[in-house]
Each structure stands twice: as C-alpha cells, then as structure tokens.
Write an enzyme that holds these catalytic residues in place. Structure first.
Site, PDB file in Angstrom:
ATOM      1  N   CYS A  36      36.101  30.149  44.835  1.00  9.26           N
ATOM      2  CA  CYS A  36      34.675  30.185  45.205  1.00  9.26           C
ATOM      3  C   CYS A  36      34.041  28.812  45.017  1.00  9.26           C
ATOM      4  O   CYS A  36      33.134  28.430  45.743  1.00  9.26           O
ATOM      5  CB  CYS A  36      33.955  31.248  44.397  1.00  9.26           C
ATOM      6  SG  CYS A  36      34.133  31.036  42.633  1.00  9.26           S
ATOM      7  N   GLU A  96      28.731  38.014  41.791  1.00 11.84           N
ATOM      8  CA  GLU A  96      29.249  36.634  41.893  1.00 11.84           C
ATOM      9  C   GLU A  96      29.885  36.516  43.264  1.00 11.84           C
ATOM     10  O   GLU A  96      30.952  37.081  43.513  1.00 11.84           O
ATOM     11  CB  GLU A  96      30.289  36.370  40.792  1.00 11.84           C
ATOM     12  CG  GLU A  96      29.736  36.445  39.389  1.00 11.84           C
ATOM     13  CD  GLU A  96      28.907  35.218  39.001  1.00 11.84           C
ATOM     14  OE1 GLU A  96      28.956  34.204  39.716  1.00 11.84           O
ATOM     15  OE2 GLU A  96      28.196  35.306  37.982  1.00 11.84           O
TER      16      GLU A  96
HETATM   17  P1  NAD Z   1      35.536  41.132  49.406  1.00 12.96           P
HETATM   18  O1  NAD Z   1      34.063  41.132  49.318  1.00 12.96           O
HETATM   19  O2  NAD Z   1      36.154  41.398  50.726  1.00 12.96           O
HETATM   20  O3  NAD Z   1      36.175  42.210  48.408  1.00 12.96           O
HETATM   21  C1  NAD Z   1      35.946  42.163  47.024  1.00 12.96           C
HETATM   22  C2  NAD Z   1      36.175  43.535  46.437  1.00 12.96           C
HETATM   23  O4  NAD Z   1      35.193  44.446  46.931  1.00 12.96           O
HETATM   24  C3  NAD Z   1      37.530  44.163  46.743  1.00 12.96           C
HETATM   25  O5  NAD Z   1      38.036  44.765  45.579  1.00 12.96           O
HETATM   26  C4  NAD Z   1      37.183  45.222  47.784  1.00 12.96           C
HETATM   27  O6  NAD Z   1      38.087  46.320  47.801  1.00 12.96           O
HETATM   28  C5  NAD Z   1      35.829  45.666  47.305  1.00 12.96           C
HETATM   29  N1  NAD Z   1      34.967  46.306  48.312  1.00 12.96           N
HETATM   30  C6  NAD Z   1      35.017  46.198  49.666  1.00 12.96           C
HETATM   31  N2  NAD Z   1      34.017  46.932  50.223  1.00 12.96           N
HETATM   32  C7  NAD Z   1      33.334  47.504  49.213  1.00 12.96           C
HETATM   33  C8  NAD Z   1      32.176  48.350  49.143  1.00 12.96           C
HETATM   34  N3  NAD Z   1      31.532  48.754  50.247  1.00 12.96           N
HETATM   35  N4  NAD Z   1      31.729  48.743  47.943  1.00 12.96           N
HETATM   36  C9  NAD Z   1      32.348  48.325  46.811  1.00 12.96           C
HETATM   37  N5  NAD Z   1      33.446  47.523  46.804  1.00 12.96           N
HETATM   38  C10 NAD Z   1      33.924  47.111  47.995  1.00 12.96           C
HETATM   39  O7  NAD Z   1      35.981  39.729  48.820  1.00 12.96           O
HETATM   40  P2  NAD Z   1      37.440  39.066  48.875  1.00 12.96           P
HETATM   41  O8  NAD Z   1      37.695  38.676  50.284  1.00 12.96           O
HETATM   42  O9  NAD Z   1      38.387  39.932  48.148  1.00 12.96           O
HETATM   43  O10 NAD Z   1      37.218  37.755  47.961  1.00 12.96           O
HETATM   44  C11 NAD Z   1      36.831  36.524  48.453  1.00 12.96           C
HETATM   45  C12 NAD Z   1      35.360  36.294  48.189  1.00 12.96           C
HETATM   46  O11 NAD Z   1      35.107  36.337  46.793  1.00 12.96           O
HETATM   47  C13 NAD Z   1      34.891  34.926  48.639  1.00 12.96           C
HETATM   48  O12 NAD Z   1      33.644  35.048  49.274  1.00 12.96           O
HETATM   49  C14 NAD Z   1      34.736  34.157  47.341  1.00 12.96           C
HETATM   50  O13 NAD Z   1      33.843  33.083  47.377  1.00 12.96           O
HETATM   51  C15 NAD Z   1      34.271  35.238  46.431  1.00 12.96           C
HETATM   52  N6  NAD Z   1      34.480  34.852  45.036  1.00 12.96           N
HETATM   53  C16 NAD Z   1      33.393  34.548  44.259  1.00 12.96           C
HETATM   54  C17 NAD Z   1      33.559  34.124  42.951  1.00 12.96           C
HETATM   55  C18 NAD Z   1      32.386  33.785  42.074  1.00 12.96           C
HETATM   56  O14 NAD Z   1      32.562  33.686  40.856  1.00 12.96           O
HETATM   57  N7  NAD Z   1      31.209  33.591  42.617  1.00 12.96           N
HETATM   58  C19 NAD Z   1      34.851  34.011  42.436  1.00 12.96           C
HETATM   59  C20 NAD Z   1      35.929  34.304  43.262  1.00 12.96           C
HETATM   60  C21 NAD Z   1      35.730  34.740  44.551  1.00 12.96           C
END
Ligand code: NAD
Length: 470
Positions: free
Chosen positions: A260, A226
């Site tokens: 999001c 997501e």
């Molecule tokens: P992010 O992608 O930076 O991080 C998300 C998670 O991934 C964190 O827990 C992080 O530690 C982990 N992570 C980082 N690198 C990784 C790797 N290589 N392997 C596995 N895990 C890893 O996202 P963010 O900045 O925390 O959140 C914001 C984003 O989330 C925005 O793009 C937003 O649109 C999206 N979002 C989507 C939804 C949805 O339902 N589609 C809902 C909420 C937020």
C-alpha cells in the site's frame, strides 16, 4: 469450492471451502462466550499467551513460510513476514502495560469524582488482503487480543494456504485457541462476518472499503479502514540523484509494488530529471525476476493474476495518451505473471497511472519547476496514505513534508511507514478511516471508556429547578 491460482506457476493448485454462514455465526458466538474469561484473566496472562504464540510460530516457522511462499510466489518476503509478526508480538507485549492508564479524578462539581474503566470490544473482526497475507491478518489482531478482545480473522481468498499452518501454531497455545479464530472465505464471508462482530478492522481496496463502511454503519459498529494509496515522492533540485534513484526504485518495486505504501508517482525537479533518470534506468536494468530460479532475483510475480491485467491496462492507456516507456512496460507470462521495473515519462494527471492505485513495479516520472507546483501535484489525489520527499537536507524535506496531504511522510527515504510502528499515523482522504493502527492508539482504540461517576455529597433535589417569579 474456491479455486486458488499459484502466482508462480499460474496453475490452480489449491482449493478450499468457505465457511458457511451458520458455522460462522456459531464460531463467533463461541468466541464471544469465551472473551469475558480471556479479559478477566488480566493483561499479564494475555502477554504470557501471546509470548507462547511467538514460541509456537517459531516451531511452525517452516510450514508457515512454505505456505506463504506458495501463496505469494516469493520466499524472502515470506520469511520477512514471519519475522515482522514476531517483532510485532514482542513490541505490543512490551508496550501494552504502559498504555493501560485508567484515569480518575475530581469534577468541578462539588462532591463528584470519577474513574474510567476501559472496556474491551468483545469480538473484533479482521478482514485482510493478499499482498502481505500473514502480517496483515495479524497486524490488528495482536493489539486487539492484548486489549482483551476475542478476534476472528477472514484472510483473502487469493492467499489462503498459510491459514492452516498458522491455525496449528495457534492451537498449541491453550489460552489462545478459544479467543482467536481464522475463517476461510471470500467477499461474501467477509460481508457476513461484519454482522457478527463489535468492530471491524479492514485492510484492502477503497472499492471494498466503501462497502465495508456501509455494512459497518448498518451494523452500527466502528470500522477501522486501511485502504489503498497513490503515494507521491518529490525529489528536489538539491537532492543527490544517485541516492534519490536508488530510494525511489526500492520503495516503488519492493514486493513487485504490491504494497500500500509503494511510491507510485515521482515528481523530480526539472534540473535533476536527466541524471535522476539515467541512474534510475541503470539500476532498473540490474533488477532480476525470481524466475526461472525462485531462489534468485529481487522481483516476484504478481500474487493475483488479475492485478497484472490491471497494471498492463494502465500502462497501455498511458502510452495511448502520449506517455513513453523507458524500460519494462510489458507483463511477461512464465506460467505466472511478472513485470520488470517500469519507468514512464511524458505522463500527466489525466492518465490512470497517475490517478488510480497501480500496485505494480511502475514509476511514472514527471518534471516540475517550482516547489509550489510539486506540492500541488503531490496533493492532487483522492488518496492520502503516505508520501516521500528527497532533498539535499532534512530541513528542506521537512518544509515540503509539512504541506503534504498524507498520513505519513518519509524524509530523505521512501515507504518508511512500513517499518515505523511506534508513532501514530492516520490515513488521509480515501486511504482510510477510523484512527491510527500504529502507535499507542493502535492498542487503545480497542477499548471503550466507561465513566464511573461517584457522588459523595448530596444529590440535587428537583426543587432547585423550581421556576421563580420574575
Ligand atoms: P480487496 O478489497 O479486494 O479485498 C480485501 C478483503 O476484503 C479480502 O479478504 C476480501 O475477501 C474481502 N472482501 C471483499 N468484498 C467484501 C465485502 N463486500 N465485505 C467484506 N469483505 C469483503 O483488497 P485486496 O485486493 O485483497 O488488497 C489490495 C488492496 O489492499 C490495495 O488497495 C492495497 O493498497 C490495500 N492495502 C492497504 C494497506 C493499508 O495499510 N492501508 C495495506 C495493505 C494493502
């Protein structure tokens, strides 16, 4: 130690240690070992455990909300997150029994019949972001647990304060502790977790989502992704400009735009642009920051300080390319970082603010002349999370919505996907992959279907495959 900045004060006031890889492997092995018992106890026992979790969350409400408010710089939404989790627990507990229909029947081949056994994935990994830390840590965990899976959650390193009080609430439910774990860590921990689980539910950015998809492919496990969005809203000539402006404002700036499903691109019919903008600017002026009084205003700080810099860079680039800022436009630093509702005009699709996810309270407004043009502009994005249409009638809004390339469309409102959990919804294009998290599929995706195929007649002999003379 990982240092964490307080979004309200802008100061580092929290530190934590990431779980080591050996420890992570051991914890996942322990969860995996307890999962068969959790599943064997049956769905009624699992519903009982998750109902007990609700009661425990209520007992720990103050501690959890306090920690979440420190994590996010906003109290009302923190309270809302806990209420939303309680709602999700109640909803899935009520729905799950009706979704467990194991199919059985006869084959067209004489003597053969079948039964489907639903086999839960043993261990599901959840990797969650910082924007709604509690809700998004638990959103996939609840249906997975009900399905009979064990779950390990790795919340964002940006918002880790809520983990400990949540863990305490979970530990008071005897049946749940052995099959539900939260682990602290950053991206490296998230990456390591993928190798220990049987499926990964990831919520986060497209950039990280691509890495998670690659790691999941290597580990050969399903990935439910997501990701981000760049949601458009189309306001047609027949819309009420007051209603449209109020809706666009709420659906764009709620949670400082850090959702999001925030509306991030506004396409207004040229004939309505002036009254719409006048009303939008009037309403924007009424929005207050929750600074200096954290108990006042509607707009919290940026949770992740770096997000403020990303938003400011998009605004500066848009202005350099000819956009005009009608209100807001400058990140304010009061310890933490805030941005007042920002309206831009004279924007176009060359600008990052119209192409990339902004994740801030920014409303770039573009005029259009024909319905075809509006639909083409709305669909001109690599994202397809959700969208909105505001028109004079639901019939007109629906005509447009049917042609939008997005997984959920709000008609005569915006961001309704945040509150509509009952119907299935895929994330189109780069906004996600791997099935709906909402509706019945949000539960059934945690099972593999095993086919038991019964032979009640005579098995075929090899002789019937003998070649014959021509
Ligand atoms: P992010 O992608 O930076 O991080 C998300 C998670 O991934 C964190 O827990 C992080 O530690 C982990 N992570 C980082 N690198 C990784 C790797 N290589 N392997 C596995 N895990 C890893 O996202 P963010 O900045 O925390 O959140 C914001 C984003 O989330 C925005 O793009 C937003 O649109 C999206 N979002 C989507 C939804 C949805 O339902 N589609 C809902 C909420 C937020």
């Amino acid at each position: 130690m990982i240092e964490v900045t307080n979004p309200y004060s802008g100061e580092v006031d929290f530190r934590f240690e990431a779980v080591g890889v050996d420890d992570l492997i051991a914890r996942c092995a322990a969860l995996r070992a307890r999962q068969p018992g959790w599943h064997a106890n049956g769905l009624p026992a699992r519903i009982e455990a998750l109902t007990a979790l609700s009661a425990s969350l209520v007992r720990h409400r103050v501690a959890i909300v306090d920690a979440l408010a420190a994590d996010t710089g906003r109290r009302l939404l923190a309270e809302g997150e806990l209420s939303s989790l309680l709602g999700s627990l109640a909803r899935w507990c009520a729905l799950a029994p009706g979704l467990m229909s194991e199919a059985a029947g006869q084959s067209a081949v004489p003597g053969l019949s079948y039964r489907n056994q639903w086999v839960p994935l043993p261990l599901v990994g959840v990797i969650s972001p910082w924007n709604f830390p509690l809700v998004l840590a638990m959103i996939d965990a609840v249906p997975a647990l009900l399905a009979g899976c064990a779950v390990v959650i790795k919340p964002s390193e940006v918002t880790p304060r809520f983990i400990e009080p949540l863990r305490r609430a979970i530990s008071e439910v005897e049946a749940l502790g052995p099959v539900l774990a939260l682990v602290e860590g950053d991206g490296a921990t998230g990456r390591a977790l993928i190798d220990q689980v049987d499926a990964v539910c990831f919520t986060g950015s497209l950039r990280t989502g691509r890495k998670v998809a690659e790691a999941a492919a290597q580990a050969f496990i399903p990935a439910f992704l997501e990701l981000g969005g760049k949601d458009p809203v189309i306001v047609t000539a027949s819309a009420d400009p007051q209603r449209a402006a109020a809706t666009v404002l709420r659906a764009s700036v709620l949670a400082t735009g850090q959702a999001c499903q925030s509306l991030e691109r506004v396409y207004v019919h040229r004939s309505l642009q002036q009254p719409f903008l006048e009303e939008l600017l009037r309403l924007c002026a009424e929005v207050q920051l929750n600074w200096p009084d954290p108990a006042a205003g509607q707009l919290g700080p940026f949770i992740w300080p770096q997000q403020a810099a990303i938003v400011q860079a998009q605004l500066d680039e848009a202005v350099a390319r000819g956009a005009r800022v009608l209100c807001g436009g400058q990140v304010e630093v009061h310890g933490g970082r805030w941005l007042r509702p920002t309206v831009l005009v004279d924007v176009d699709h060359r600008m990052a603010v119209m192409r990339e996810e902004t994740f801030g309270p920014v409303m770039p407004v573009m005029a259009y002349d024909t319905e075809e043009e509006a639909i083409a502009l709305a669909n001109d994005s690599e994202y397809g999370l959700s969208a909105a249409v505001i028109a004079g009638s639901l019939t007109e809004a629906e005509r447009i919505a049917l042609r939008l390339d997005a997984g959920g469309v709000s008609l005569n409102d915006g961001s309704l996907t945040a509150v509509m959990h009952e119907c299935e919804k895929h994330s189109f294009k780069c906004s996600g992959l791997g099935g709906s998290r909402m509706g019945p599929a949000g539960f059934t995706r945690f099972f593999r279907r095993k086919a038991l195929i019964y032979q009640s007649g005579e098995p075929l002999s090899i002789q019937i495959f003998s070649e014959r003379p021509r």
